[in-house]
Write an enzyme that holds these catalytic residues in place. Structure first.
Site, PDB file in Angstrom:
ATOM      1  N   LYS A  46     -56.253 -80.687  48.917  1.00  0.00           N
ATOM      2  CA  LYS A  46     -54.836 -80.822  48.543  1.00  0.00           C
ATOM      3  C   LYS A  46     -54.093 -81.290  49.776  1.00  0.00           C
ATOM      4  O   LYS A  46     -54.546 -81.066  50.909  1.00  0.00           O
ATOM      5  CB  LYS A  46     -54.277 -79.472  48.091  1.00  0.00           C
TER       6      LYS A  46
HETATM    7  P1  NAD Z   1     -42.967 -82.389  38.874  1.00  0.00           P
HETATM    8  O1  NAD Z   1     -42.435 -82.616  40.215  1.00  0.00           O
HETATM    9  O2  NAD Z   1     -43.161 -83.550  37.972  1.00  0.00           O
HETATM   10  O3  NAD Z   1     -42.053 -81.306  38.097  1.00  0.00           O
HETATM   11  C1  NAD Z   1     -41.740 -80.069  38.653  1.00  0.00           C
HETATM   12  C2  NAD Z   1     -40.781 -79.347  37.721  1.00  0.00           C
HETATM   13  O4  NAD Z   1     -40.519 -78.042  38.246  1.00  0.00           O
HETATM   14  C3  NAD Z   1     -39.420 -80.025  37.587  1.00  0.00           C
HETATM   15  O5  NAD Z   1     -38.987 -79.970  36.234  1.00  0.00           O
HETATM   16  C4  NAD Z   1     -38.516 -79.163  38.473  1.00  0.00           C
HETATM   17  O6  NAD Z   1     -37.177 -79.194  38.060  1.00  0.00           O
HETATM   18  C5  NAD Z   1     -39.124 -77.797  38.212  1.00  0.00           C
HETATM   19  N1  NAD Z   1     -38.746 -76.821  39.226  1.00  0.00           N
HETATM   20  C6  NAD Z   1     -38.806 -76.968  40.560  1.00  0.00           C
HETATM   21  N2  NAD Z   1     -38.332 -75.863  41.151  1.00  0.00           N
HETATM   22  C7  NAD Z   1     -37.972 -75.006  40.186  1.00  0.00           C
HETATM   23  C8  NAD Z   1     -37.408 -73.686  40.192  1.00  0.00           C
HETATM   24  N3  NAD Z   1     -37.134 -73.068  41.314  1.00  0.00           N
HETATM   25  N4  NAD Z   1     -37.177 -73.089  39.008  1.00  0.00           N
HETATM   26  C9  NAD Z   1     -37.473 -73.735  37.845  1.00  0.00           C
HETATM   27  N5  NAD Z   1     -37.998 -74.981  37.786  1.00  0.00           N
HETATM   28  C10 NAD Z   1     -38.238 -75.605  38.951  1.00  0.00           C
HETATM   29  O7  NAD Z   1     -44.338 -81.596  39.103  1.00  0.00           O
HETATM   30  P2  NAD Z   1     -45.592 -81.519  38.131  1.00  0.00           P
HETATM   31  O8  NAD Z   1     -46.534 -82.594  38.485  1.00  0.00           O
HETATM   32  O9  NAD Z   1     -45.131 -81.374  36.730  1.00  0.00           O
HETATM   33  O10 NAD Z   1     -46.256 -80.158  38.644  1.00  0.00           O
HETATM   34  C11 NAD Z   1     -45.800 -78.885  38.205  1.00  0.00           C
HETATM   35  C12 NAD Z   1     -46.874 -77.863  38.513  1.00  0.00           C
HETATM   36  O11 NAD Z   1     -48.092 -78.242  37.866  1.00  0.00           O
HETATM   37  C13 NAD Z   1     -47.233 -77.708  39.995  1.00  0.00           C
HETATM   38  O12 NAD Z   1     -47.610 -76.370  40.233  1.00  0.00           O
HETATM   39  C14 NAD Z   1     -48.460 -78.607  40.138  1.00  0.00           C
HETATM   40  O13 NAD Z   1     -49.268 -78.232  41.240  1.00  0.00           O
HETATM   41  C15 NAD Z   1     -49.135 -78.342  38.817  1.00  0.00           C
HETATM   42  N6  NAD Z   1     -50.087 -79.374  38.412  1.00  0.00           N
HETATM   43  C16 NAD Z   1     -49.706 -80.681  38.259  1.00  0.00           C
HETATM   44  C17 NAD Z   1     -50.639 -81.632  37.835  1.00  0.00           C
HETATM   45  C18 NAD Z   1     -50.272 -83.058  37.562  1.00  0.00           C
HETATM   46  O14 NAD Z   1     -51.116 -83.795  37.032  1.00  0.00           O
HETATM   47  N7  NAD Z   1     -49.079 -83.498  37.864  1.00  0.00           N
HETATM   48  C19 NAD Z   1     -51.974 -81.240  37.605  1.00  0.00           C
HETATM   49  C20 NAD Z   1     -52.325 -79.899  37.765  1.00  0.00           C
HETATM   50  C21 NAD Z   1     -51.373 -78.978  38.161  1.00  0.00           C
END
Ligand code: NAD
Length: 452
Positions: free
Chosen positions: A138
């Site tokens: 990561k």
């Molecule tokens: P992203 O940046 O697209 O979205 C993040 C979301 O979280 C946004 O809607 C933001 O407003 C919200 N957020 C941030 N801080 C917040 C808070 N304090 N309270 C409430 N909401 C809050 O990110 P993503 O890619 O959707 O990733 C989200 C999670 O999923 C992370 O933990 C990431 O590691 C995990 N993840 C993502 C992927 C992927 O393919 N993108 C794969 C596996 C896991």
């Protein structure tokens, strides 16, 4: 290793890339103040619980408890107004026993070495659990991306890629999107990496990143893959519990890539979305929130706040809403000693990495709330990243049906393996998922031995 280099680029200011509807950086505004535990320590405690239950060889336990490599780079970038800022970026390569290091890049002010270590270890368990030939890594930059123009983000991304140098590579360590990074950022990494290698090697190295735009070698279905995987798992869990999704309801935290795709793919199955929270606040509607319209609203307005026909509620009210399941798809450490008692659901599907800390987990278990653990639940992203990597290596393009069919088979295979392991050891699903993953890794170490 620490690398520092200089930069001379300079261009004009413009707006942020908008491939996903997220996300100005969060003021962790909605969560009650609570001492944060070390994320990596949480991972090791989870790991030790499973290792004890399965009787893992302690020598292999020692190896898996430490990341293989940790890279920190400090690199300068010229801003649009001529100033130079120095950024800190990380790449932690946790384990490569089963294949090249694999894992996302996160741009967020809270990125630090402890968080990146934990996220890298979860990638090792995720790739081992789903049996794809990768290890775990990561990375990220400690940055608030909403404060920079598109041109600045491009230079920061390119300079970070350059600073990482040979620490990434198509057969060695393959980044992908995570919080606040997207296909556009992957395209800049790809272009920078290809520009630094000999011309005759370039066409055979497009698999240095996954989650690319389709025209740059991305895969059909990668953008929605994490959400799609969550939906396949929730469908299976609902079948196991004789729950008809048409009359089910859920609440959701996060409306970025993972959250918004999950909601949009859940909509045709009929489950009602009662509340959504993101960094701008929380909204609710007991009659259900339309996921597609909310997606358009977030794209236009930058967050869920102000969406039509919804009440504005606070974090605690959002957690207390009675529903069949809750999907945290934002940040880590959201379900804790103070918040886990508030939940009024039967199941938590962890879209985010590490949303439940150890105290929160114990409370959920005590209250009989099941958890589909993060490195099972959000594995759809890395599974389709693997498909993208394979397509690039073979110069193939698979259609969406083929990607979805293969994703469903792979993620449900992992679900069933975890279900069987949980029954065998009379344990929770997280511990069971660890056991399946660790067994796959243990076999590799036992077969190969330890050099020399
Ligand atoms: P992203 O940046 O697209 O979205 C993040 C979301 O979280 C946004 O809607 C933001 O407003 C919200 N957020 C941030 N801080 C917040 C808070 N304090 N309270 C409430 N909401 C809050 O990110 P993503 O890619 O959707 O990733 C989200 C999670 O999923 C992370 O933990 C990431 O590691 C995990 N993840 C993502 C992927 C992927 O393919 N993108 C794969 C596996 C896991």
């Amino acid at each position: 290793m620490t690398t520092t280099m200089s930069s001379t680029e300079s261009t004009k200011r413009s707006s942020q890339p908008a491939a996903t509807p997220s996300s100005a950086p969060p003021a962790a505004a909605h969560a009650p103040a609570e001492a944060k535990s070390s994320l990596f320590e949480n991972v090791i405690k989870q790991f030790n619980k499973a290792a004890g239950l399965m009787g893992l060889d302690p020598n292999i336990g020692k190896i898996l408890s430490k990341p293989q490599n940790e890279i920190t780079v400090n690199f300068p970038v010229r801003m649009d107004d001529g100033r130079v800022e120095v950024f800190t970026g990380y790449r932690v390569q946790h384990n490569s026993a089963r294949g090249p290091f694999k894992g996302g890049l996160r741009y967020h002010p809270s990125v630090n070495i402890d968080e990146v270590r934990a996220l890298a270890a979860w990638m090792t368990w995720k790739t081992a659990l789903t049996n794809i030939p990768f290890g775990g890594a990561k990375g990220g930059i400690q940055i608030d991306p909403s404060k920079y123009s598109t041109d600045e983000l491009q230079r920061i991304t390119r300079r970070f890629t350059y600073a990482l140098g040979d620490n990434i590579g198509p057969e060695y360590d393959i980044p992908a999107p995570d919080m606040n990074t997207n296909p556009q950022i992957m395209a800049w990494i790809l272009d920078t990496y290809l520009s630094t290698i000999p011309p005759h090697e370039r066409q055979s190295c497009t698999h240095v990143v996954t989650g690319k735009p389709i025209v740059s070698g991305g895969s059909q279905g990668r953008d929605k893959a994490t959400g799609q995987g969550i939906v396949y798992l929730v469908e299976e869990w609902a079948k196991d519990h004789a729950l008809d999704l048409k009359s089910a309801s859920y609440t959701l935290q996060g409306y970025g890539n993972v959250g918004s795709w999950t909601a949009r793919l859940m909509k045709p199955l009929g489950a009602k979305l009662l509340a959504v929270e993101d960094h701008t606040g929380a909204i609710s509607n007991p009659d259900g929130i339309d996921a597609d319209r909310l997606f358009e609203h977030v794209r236009a307005r930058g967050g869920v706040r102000g969406f039509a026909k919804c009440a504005t509620i606070d974090h605690v009210e959002m957690l207390k809403i009675k529903a069949d399941f809750f999907i945290p798809a934002a940040m880590e450490n959201q379900l804790t000693a103070s918040t886990a008692p508030l939940l009024n659901v039967r199941m938590v599907a962890e879209g985010a990495n590490g949303p439940t800390n150890l105290e929160g987990e114990a409370i959920l278990a005590q209250r009989g709330i099941e958890v589909l653990p993060d490195f099972l639940c959000n594995a759809g992203g890395v599974i389709v990243s693997y498909f993208e990597w394979l397509q690039n290596k073979r110069s193939e393009f698979w259609d969406l049906d083929e990607v979805d069919t293969k994703l469903r088979k792979k993620i449900l295979g992992a679900y069933r393996a975890v279900r069987e392991m949980a029954a065998k050891h009379h344990t929770d699903w997280r511990t069971a998922a660890y056991i399946v993953a660790i067994q796959n890794l243990e076999t590799v170490y036992k077969e190969r031995g330890i050099f020399p």
